[in-house]
Write a protein that holds these residues in place. Structure first.
Motif, PDB file in Angstrom:
ATOM      1  N   TYR A  23     -22.146  37.957 -27.053  1.00 19.33           N
ATOM      2  CA  TYR A  23     -21.671  39.057 -27.880  1.00 19.33           C
ATOM      3  C   TYR A  23     -21.738  40.373 -27.108  1.00 19.33           C
ATOM      4  O   TYR A  23     -20.782  41.147 -27.072  1.00 19.33           O
ATOM      5  CB  TYR A  23     -22.507  39.143 -29.167  1.00 19.33           C
ATOM      6  N   LEU A  24     -22.900  40.611 -26.464  1.00 17.77           N
ATOM      7  CA  LEU A  24     -23.098  41.879 -25.749  1.00 17.77           C
ATOM      8  C   LEU A  24     -22.103  42.039 -24.610  1.00 17.77           C
ATOM      9  O   LEU A  24     -21.516  43.091 -24.401  1.00 17.77           O
ATOM     10  CB  LEU A  24     -24.537  41.964 -25.202  1.00 17.77           C
ATOM     11  N   CYS A  25     -21.919  40.938 -23.870  1.00 20.64           N
ATOM     12  CA  CYS A  25     -21.019  41.013 -22.720  1.00 20.64           C
ATOM     13  C   CYS A  25     -19.568  41.130 -23.198  1.00 20.64           C
ATOM     14  O   CYS A  25     -18.758  41.850 -22.611  1.00 20.64           O
ATOM     15  CB  CYS A  25     -21.207  39.781 -21.847  1.00 20.64           C
ATOM     16  N   VAL A  79     -14.362  33.722 -24.065  1.00 25.33           N
ATOM     17  CA  VAL A  79     -14.974  34.489 -25.144  1.00 25.33           C
ATOM     18  C   VAL A  79     -15.208  35.947 -24.743  1.00 25.33           C
ATOM     19  O   VAL A  79     -14.906  36.863 -25.499  1.00 25.33           O
ATOM     20  CB  VAL A  79     -16.308  33.839 -25.585  1.00 25.33           C
ATOM     21  N   ILE A  80     -15.735  36.139 -23.544  1.00 21.24           N
ATOM     22  CA  ILE A  80     -16.087  37.525 -23.178  1.00 21.24           C
ATOM     23  C   ILE A  80     -14.932  38.254 -22.496  1.00 21.24           C
ATOM     24  O   ILE A  80     -14.976  39.467 -22.314  1.00 21.24           O
ATOM     25  CB  ILE A  80     -17.346  37.594 -22.265  1.00 21.24           C
ATOM     26  N   VAL A 135     -25.373  42.375 -18.651  1.00 23.40           N
ATOM     27  CA  VAL A 135     -24.281  42.277 -19.628  1.00 23.40           C
ATOM     28  C   VAL A 135     -23.500  43.585 -19.757  1.00 23.40           C
ATOM     29  O   VAL A 135     -22.321  43.577 -20.126  1.00 23.40           O
ATOM     30  CB  VAL A 135     -24.758  41.855 -21.042  1.00 23.40           C
ATOM     31  N   SER A 136     -24.146  44.703 -19.424  1.00 21.24           N
ATOM     32  CA  SER A 136     -23.375  45.958 -19.451  1.00 21.24           C
ATOM     33  C   SER A 136     -22.998  46.413 -18.051  1.00 21.24           C
ATOM     34  O   SER A 136     -21.910  46.939 -17.838  1.00 21.24           O
ATOM     35  CB  SER A 136     -24.128  47.045 -20.206  1.00 21.24           C
TER      36      SER A 136
END
Lengths: 593, 386
Positions: free
Chosen positions: B52-54, B99-100, B182-183
């Motif tokens: 989700y975060l990525c 997904v990402i 992830v960020s």
């Protein structure tokens, strides 16, 4: 957003570290690997703080403040951990403090004292395990290195030189040069910025103090000394004075007490540099604009030996752009051993020239094999600002107690244009004051001669001057817009030189100094350094300029006399022999043996 | 408890991927979140949350990195996966990428596994041929490819930020977090780093749903875990267990006899005595990246201590003070223990150093490197100090 430190609420801005918020609010958190000039490392783990909700302690220098964060900077848990990390560092540090050049100015020792460390819970490193590396400029003592990485970050980020990196792992990790070949076999520019940021005695200048004492004590030797502009704006710090205190006259008195035969000023040859370099610049302009020659512009300055070595390594194909003028230090040497020696009837073989420099690269520069235009080594010994302070302390001279005295003649006469050589933009400003006047017969069109666009601490500064109303000789320059750039620190030099290399830059003249802030931030200056300290020193430099009776190099009467009596005219054959030089194409590193 | 057994089984390739393409991205993230899947490398970060975060990070360039730097002493389950079902890992990476919103995947392969590289590349080639990788995968307008990068043998490069540094061609050293990968990860772009086994779970969960997955395991530890069992056992090898299995049951499975101590989690893990064999392997009780080393009654605990501490003396990256400077005192201490020269004061000092390392080291390596020493000291005091 709000954060809480030790139970009190403080305002914080997104992107601020815990340490920044603490410092802003007067809360002291001890640090070690942190330095205000460098990017964040978070290696030493001294600045750790307890943050509610975090499993581990956080390094406050790198942990970002976030809304509602509750931080504790001095709990028993924090203090115990901090103390242990200091002890761990002390355990592997070869601490022979009484013989250490940093024994009165060591950040590790200070931390140990502040944290009341009286003993170590484990045996301490008591023997040397690595050899000293001694170059003409700097000495590395790996046994005193505590792996804070400031030198690596300085060399990479600030200077873009990448001469040193950590190698090895675990407690065998150490700072090394490419394949361990030593600094002299790498692109190290000898700028010494690493020294200024080293918290311990792992990096320091290679000392010339002893041979200078020996020379002073030798009745057979005639020892003259020259002092660089930036020294007078910083020497006071070594004696507890505020950064930015001007100590020119007191320094002269101290040098006289130390026993130098003549106290001269590098500013004299700074003025001379302006005449030689300004003339060279006008020649290059003419050959480019009228003769349509290529590769002559932009011309860059050549006063900073760290910069010279940098361009030799990193842009060897652009060396034709570097002014052929020697630095003021190296113009002084041959003039002392020829002109002055002849005038005074001194045998130059018995003369020794010593210079007091804010710089360690000057030591290397003085040792360059081509620097013997007088037939002797032009500059025999180079002492840093720090070394001079040490000699004074040895001799029991406190700068604060010194009377104010004047330099000796003739090389003690200088102008405000020469003083500002000590600050970034100063050479450019001094050159423009002279060149504009040569070309137009009028003063530069800036209030009070202050060419403010080239002043200040921005890493790259640009300015443009339109030349109007030229004299007959410079008709080709009528209406020309002269574009100049000023860069300080080698990282900034790279920005400018990349543009020159790609052809994107349309500058005519570039001033580059290897060190941040210019010479006032040099590798031989008092430790510590910070943006604030450098600003204070710059203020002192410009105040000194204001205070000078003459503020343009071409008005220096001693310079005029030097040309009349000895050099004939700027860029003459004799001037070329004594005052100009050539450069070497170098590689980034030597072939691995 | 019987072995569950799906991770190492072959699946019909592309089925899960096709299914994923039919569901929207947010929904897949929700399914993975709901399944409770946690990172199988040992740290146990919720995979769905990571996705989700990525996925939410705003960048046109993102990376999916498979951490195959299996460096923990005693673990070899990722090697078995890569030898037997690499295509499942790649499919898991592809679904994750979908997904990402990533176009590039990298497998960071442990240097010692270099011999697997050419076979893995053959599998990638085959997948490209079958349009399971590359441009416009299965005609669904999504493009993604995977390359293999080799590590150079540093244990710390299993730590995700050090791994990323290594991938960038730099010295493998842990970086400050935040920012988390992830960020801001590889070359400053959002990067999802997960373990080989974690990626293997993804096609199954997408295919069979989160409920199926949640029904395995115990409490918050859902699904199964591959365990590499080695040491004094008759049947060493890779076992797939459901979370919650007792240590003693696993020992029985592997044919362990006269067991004196079990190391769970490798060099960074803990060593437990017989008294604790009732404990469970789960995120709630004893978590592990998959390494179980069994020691029988012929083994001397001081030797085990020595082995692990020497390992860390070798493998600390040397960047931060506590880990670089602290470890050597533990190696010295083992020598003293062996010579019966250790004093109470020494032990107190060592605990102080250990505490400091645990709470001030920059990364997990230093925070965990005295686990083995301290747990052996606590659990086998009589043997060591008598």
């Amino acid at each position: 957003m709000d954060i809480h430190i030790n139970g009190k609420k403080y305002k914080a801005v997104q992107g601020e570290t815990i340490l920044e918020v603490a410092v802003k609010n007067g809360i002291k958190i001890p640090t070690l690997c942190y330095h205000s000039d460098l990017c964040l490392a978070g290696n030493c783990r001294i600045c750790v703080v307890d943050v509610d909700g975090a499993k581990t302690l956080q390094a406050s220098c790198t942990a970002m403040a976030s809304n509602g964060m509750k931080i504790w900077t001095n709990t028993p848990k924090v203090i115990k951990a901090r103390k242990m990390n200091i002890q761990l560092l002390l355990g592997s540090h070869f601490g022979e403090c009484y013989t250490c050049p940093r024994n009165s100015n060591c950040e590790l020792l200070k931390l140990a004292e502040e944290h009341g460390i009286e003993e170590l819970p484990f045996p301490k490193k008591s023997k040397r395990t690595r050899e000293l590396e001694i170059t003409p400029s700097l000495t590395r003592d790996p046994d005193k290195c505590i792996m804070c990485g400031r030198c690596v970050r300085t060399c990479e980020e600030l200077q873009g030189v990448h001469a040193v990196k950590p190698i090895g792992r675990s407690n065998d990790v150490r700072i090394e040069t490419f394949f361990g070949q030593g600094l002299m076999h790498t692109s190290c520019t000898m700028c010494g910025q690493c020294i200024n940021r080293c918290p311990t005695g792992a990096l320091y200048e290679t000392s010339c103090i002893q041979p200078v004492w020996d020379a002073l004590a030798d009745p057979d030797k005639y020892v003259v000394v020259q002092t660089a502009p930036a020294v007078r704006a910083a020497l006071g710090e070594e004696f507890g004075m505020e950064p930015g205190t001007r100590v020119t006259g007191k320094m002269v008195a101290a040098l006289r007490k130390l026993g130098f035969n003549k106290i001269f000023d590098t500013q004299f040859t700074a003025d001379l540099t302006i005449i030689e370099e300004g003339t060279e610049f006008l020649t290059r302009l003419k050959r480019t604009l009228v003769g349509k020659e290529k590769g002559l512009l932009p011309m860059t300055t050549s006063c900073s030996p760290g910069w010279v070595k940098y361009i030799e390594h990193f842009y060897p194909d652009l060396l034709t752009h570097v002014s052929t003028c020697k630095s003021p230090q190296q113009m002084f040497g041959p003039l002392a051993k020829t002109y002055f020696a002849e005038k005074e009837g001194i045998n130059p073989s018995k003369m020794l020239t010593v210079s007091i420099m804010p710089c360690v690269a000057k030591k290397y520069e003085a040792d360059r094999p081509e620097m013997n235009a007088s037939g002797y080594k032009d500059v025999d010994y180079v002492l840093t600002t720090r070394e001079l302070a040490k000699m004074m302390k040895t001799a029991g001279l406190d700068l604060k107690d010194m009377p104010v005295e004047e330099y000796d003649n003739p090389f003690g006469i200088s102008t405000g244009a020469a003083v500002i050589f000590g600050a970034t933009g100063g050479v450019m400003e001094a050159a423009l004051r002279t060149v504009y006047e040569i070309v137009t017969g009028r003063e530069v069109p800036f209030k009070n001669l202050d060419i403010t666009p080239v002043r200040g601490m921005e890493d790259v500064k640009e300015a443009e001057i339109t030349i109007e109303g030229v004299t007959a000789e410079y008709k080709f320059l009528e209406g020309a817009k002269v574009r100049v750039a000023v860069a300080h620190s080698l990282g900034a030099a790279k920005k400018v030189m990349d543009k020159v290399k790609s052809g994107e830059a349309d500058y005519h003249f570039i001033e580059i100094m290897a060190c941040p802030g210019g010479c006032l931030g040099g590798g031989g200056q008092p430790i510590p350094t910070s943006p604030e300290i450098r600003k204070a020193r710059a203020r002192a430099i410009y105040e000194e300029d204001e205070s000078m009776a003459i503020r343009k190099s071409h008005d220096n009467p001693a310079i005029k006399k030097l040309y009349e009596d000895f050099l004939e005219k700027p860029n003459s054959h004799k001037a070329h022999e004594l005052l100009h030089t050539h450069y070497l194409k170098r590689k980034r590193f030597d072939k691995v043996k | 408890m019987p072995a569950a057994g799906f991770i190492l089984e072959k699946i019909k390739q592309g089925e899960a991927l096709k299914k994923a393409f039919e569901i929207n991205r947010a929904e897949i993230t929700d399914i993975i979140k709901d399944s409770g899947l946690k990172g199988r490398g040992g740290a146990g970060f919720p995979t769905g949350l990571k996705m989700y975060l990525c996925g939410a990070a705003a960048d046109t360039v993102k990376y999916v990195v498979c951490n195959a730097d299996e460096g923990e002493p005693g673990t070899f389950k990722d090697r078995v996966i890569l030898e037997t079902i690499p295509e499942k890992v790649f499919e898991g990476m592809t679904i994750t990428a979908y997904v990402i919103g990533s176009r590039e995947g990298i497998v960071y392969l442990r240097g010692e596994y270099a011999y697997l590289k050419s076979e893995l590349e053959n599998v990638l080639k085959e997948m490209r041929k079958n349009n399971m990788l590359g441009e416009n995968i299965l005609g669904k307008g999504f493009s993604f490819d995977i390359r293999i990068a080799l590590g150079a043998g540093a244990y710390v490069c299993g730590e995700e930020t050090a791994l990323i540094e290594s991938l960038e061609g730099k010295r493998g050293e842990a970086k400050n977090k935040p920012p988390f990968p992830v960020s801001s990860g590889l070359f400053g772009h959002p990067t999802l780093v997960s373990n080989v086994e974690t990626f293997c779970n993804i096609p199954h969960i997408v295919d069979k749903g989160s409920l199926w997955f949640k029904n395995m395991g115990s409490g918050k530890s859902t699904g199964t875990k591959l365990i590499s069992v080695s040491g004094d056992v008759k049947k060493p090898g890779v076992y797939e267990i459901t979370f919650g299995m007792k240590v003693k049951d696993l020992l029985k499975l592997a044919g362990a006899e006269e067991t004196k101590a079990v190391d769970i989690g490798g060099a960074s893990g803990i060593i437990i005595p017989e008294l604790q064999f009732e404990r469970e392997i789960s995120f709630e009780d004893i978590p592990t990246g998959g390494s179980i080393i069994v020691f029988d009654k012929t083994r001397k605990m001081a030797d085990i201590m020595e082995n692990f501490m020497e390992f860390f003396l070798d493998e600390s990256c040397g960047q931060c003070t506590p880990c670089r400077e602290g470890t050597k005192y533990f190696v010295d201490a083992v020598e003293k223990i062996k010579n019966r020269k250790i004093t109470e004061q020494d032990l107190k000092n060592l605990r102080d150093i250990s505490d400091c390392m645990k709470i001030t080291s920059k990364c997990g390596l230093g925070q965990a490197s005295t686990n083995a020493f301290i747990s052996i000291l606590d659990n086998f005091k009589d043997e060591l100090l008598s």
